[in-house]
Design a protein around this motif. Structure first.
Motif, mmCIF file in Angstrom:
data_model
loop_
_atom_site.group_PDB
_atom_site.id
_atom_site.type_symbol
_atom_site.label_atom_id
_atom_site.label_comp_id
_atom_site.label_asym_id
_atom_site.label_seq_id
_atom_site.Cartn_x
_atom_site.Cartn_y
_atom_site.Cartn_z
ATOM 1 N N PRO A 1 0.851 -1.193 0.000
ATOM 2 C CA PRO A 1 0.000 0.000 0.000
ATOM 3 C C PRO A 1 0.887 1.243 0.000
ATOM 4 O O PRO A 1 1.996 1.221 0.541
ATOM 5 N N GLY A 2 0.398 2.323 -0.564
ATOM 6 C CA GLY A 2 1.232 3.502 -0.715
ATOM 7 C C GLY A 2 1.175 4.467 0.443
ATOM 8 O O GLY A 2 1.863 4.308 1.442
ATOM 9 N N ASP A 3 0.343 5.490 0.336
ATOM 10 C CA ASP A 3 0.309 6.546 1.340
ATOM 11 C C ASP A 3 -0.563 6.155 2.529
ATOM 12 O O ASP A 3 -1.125 5.062 2.592
ATOM 13 N N ASP A 4 -0.671 7.094 3.480
ATOM 14 C CA ASP A 4 -1.447 6.840 4.691
ATOM 15 C C ASP A 4 -2.894 6.468 4.384
ATOM 16 O O ASP A 4 -3.468 5.591 5.036
ATOM 17 N N ALA A 5 -3.488 7.144 3.406
ATOM 18 C CA ALA A 5 -4.888 6.874 3.089
ATOM 19 C C ALA A 5 -5.071 5.423 2.622
ATOM 20 O O ALA A 5 -6.047 4.756 3.004
ATOM 21 N N GLN A 6 -4.135 4.930 1.824
ATOM 22 C CA GLN A 6 -4.224 3.545 1.357
ATOM 23 C C GLN A 6 -4.012 2.559 2.503
ATOM 24 O O GLN A 6 -4.689 1.533 2.587
ATOM 25 N N VAL A 7 -3.062 2.877 3.395
ATOM 26 C CA VAL A 7 -2.829 1.993 4.539
ATOM 27 C C VAL A 7 -4.061 1.956 5.431
ATOM 28 O O VAL A 7 -4.463 0.898 5.920
ATOM 29 N N ARG A 8 -4.698 3.102 5.644
ATOM 30 C CA ARG A 8 -5.910 3.144 6.453
ATOM 31 C C ARG A 8 -7.023 2.312 5.816
ATOM 32 O O ARG A 8 -7.799 1.647 6.510
ATOM 33 N N ARG A 9 -7.112 2.358 4.495
ATOM 34 C CA ARG A 9 -8.119 1.549 3.810
ATOM 35 C C ARG A 9 -7.853 0.068 4.010
ATOM 36 O O ARG A 9 -8.767 -0.720 4.240
ATOM 37 N N VAL A 10 -6.579 -0.319 3.918
ATOM 38 C CA VAL A 10 -6.211 -1.719 4.133
ATOM 39 C C VAL A 10 -6.567 -2.144 5.557
ATOM 40 O O VAL A 10 -7.126 -3.225 5.781
#
Length: 284
Positions: free
Chosen positions: A257-266
């Motif tokens: 996952p890339g940025d914080d938003a993607q990590v939060r989605r994961v």
């Protein structure tokens, strides 16, 4: 009894069993111990987000109930999981001894590793053997069910993992036990996971270890997110920016996952975790 001498427990067995999805018997027997252990392992994720944010998580039962059981959509790491699980086992009528283990994966000398992992010995009425129980080991080789404290026997816990207990050379009056996990693949060998002695530890001991693990800048848990979840046919691990999926057949895939938003989605979609606001989750 004077009001100042009364003690109350914030632990709610009904809420806990509902959280882990356990609808079976509530008896102090081996079948209930195994079933509740497996249900907990599959329901509440392992995560260290408090430590990543610079805070040692509370080990108070009221706080653990709020974080892991009620509506906060969070998990925890070993001290949190096993403190909560010990309270559940005691509420079910089992006797529990709280222990501390040295995580020795990859270690040349067990003594080089501190006792920073909490494990439990659970005693079932009428059964002469205590059981090693541990719902808080952050690894793909974690126990799915408790195993009897027996030397050398191979256990297929949950039908998915192989474990056994062996003795390490003794350096004192107490036996040193080692949990080993069976490796996948052709060699089918064994790898040491952690070592422990049957010496009881107290809440004050875990408070010190918990603070060290969460706040020491050299601790891996204070530097990056480390989150895992057990699913019916696979194990998920988010280690920093790498999400690894290990299926029960041994197939391993990974993505970043890339940025914080993607990590939060994961975290939300794959682990069922609502990450704290303002917490930085990606590196670089």
């Amino acid at each position: 009894m004077p009001a100042t001498a009364r003690t109350t427990t914030p632990f709610d067995l009904d809420a806990y069993l509902d959280r882990i999805g356990w609808e079976g018997e509530r008896r102090p027997d081996a079948a209930t111990l195994r079933g509740v252990h497996l249900a907990h392992a599959g329901a509440i994720p392992f995560e260290n987000l408090d430590a990543v944010g610079g805070t040692a998580p509370s080990l108070g039962l009221a706080d653990l109930m709020a974080k892991l059981v009620h509506g906060r959509r969070r998990g925890g790491y070993c001290f949190e999981h096993n403190t909560l699980f010990a309270a559940a086992l005691e509420a079910l009528g089992l006797r529990v001894t709280r222990l501390a283990a040295r995580v020795v994966v990859g270690a040349e000398r067990f003594e080089d590793r501190p006792r920073t992992h909490m494990v439990l010995l659970a005693e079932v009425p009428g059964d002469p053997r205590p059981y090693l129980a541990d719902v808080g080991f952050g690894a793909v080789t974690c126990l799915l069910e408790p195993v009897p404290l027996t030397v050398g026997a191979e256990f297929h816990d949950g039908g998915r993992r192989r474990h056994r207990l062996v003795h390490a050379p003794r350096r004192g009056p107490l036996e040193t036990w080692v949990l080993e996990a069976g490796r996948q693949g052709a060699d089918g060998g064994w790898e040491a996971q952690y070592a422990f002695t049957p010496e009881p530890f107290e809440a004050s001991d875990y408070e010190v270890a918990n603070w060290h693990v969460a706040t020491n800048p050299r601790s891996p848990f204070s530097r990056r997110p480390y989150v895992q979840r057990l699913l019916p046919d696979r194990h998920l691990l988010l280690d920093g920016r790498v999400l690894t999926e290990t299926r029960d057949d041994g197939t391993v895939t990974a993505r970043k996952p890339g940025d914080d938003a993607q990590v939060r989605r994961v975290l939300a979609e794959e682990f069922g975790i609502a990450a704290p606001e303002g917490l930085r989750l990606s590196e670089g």
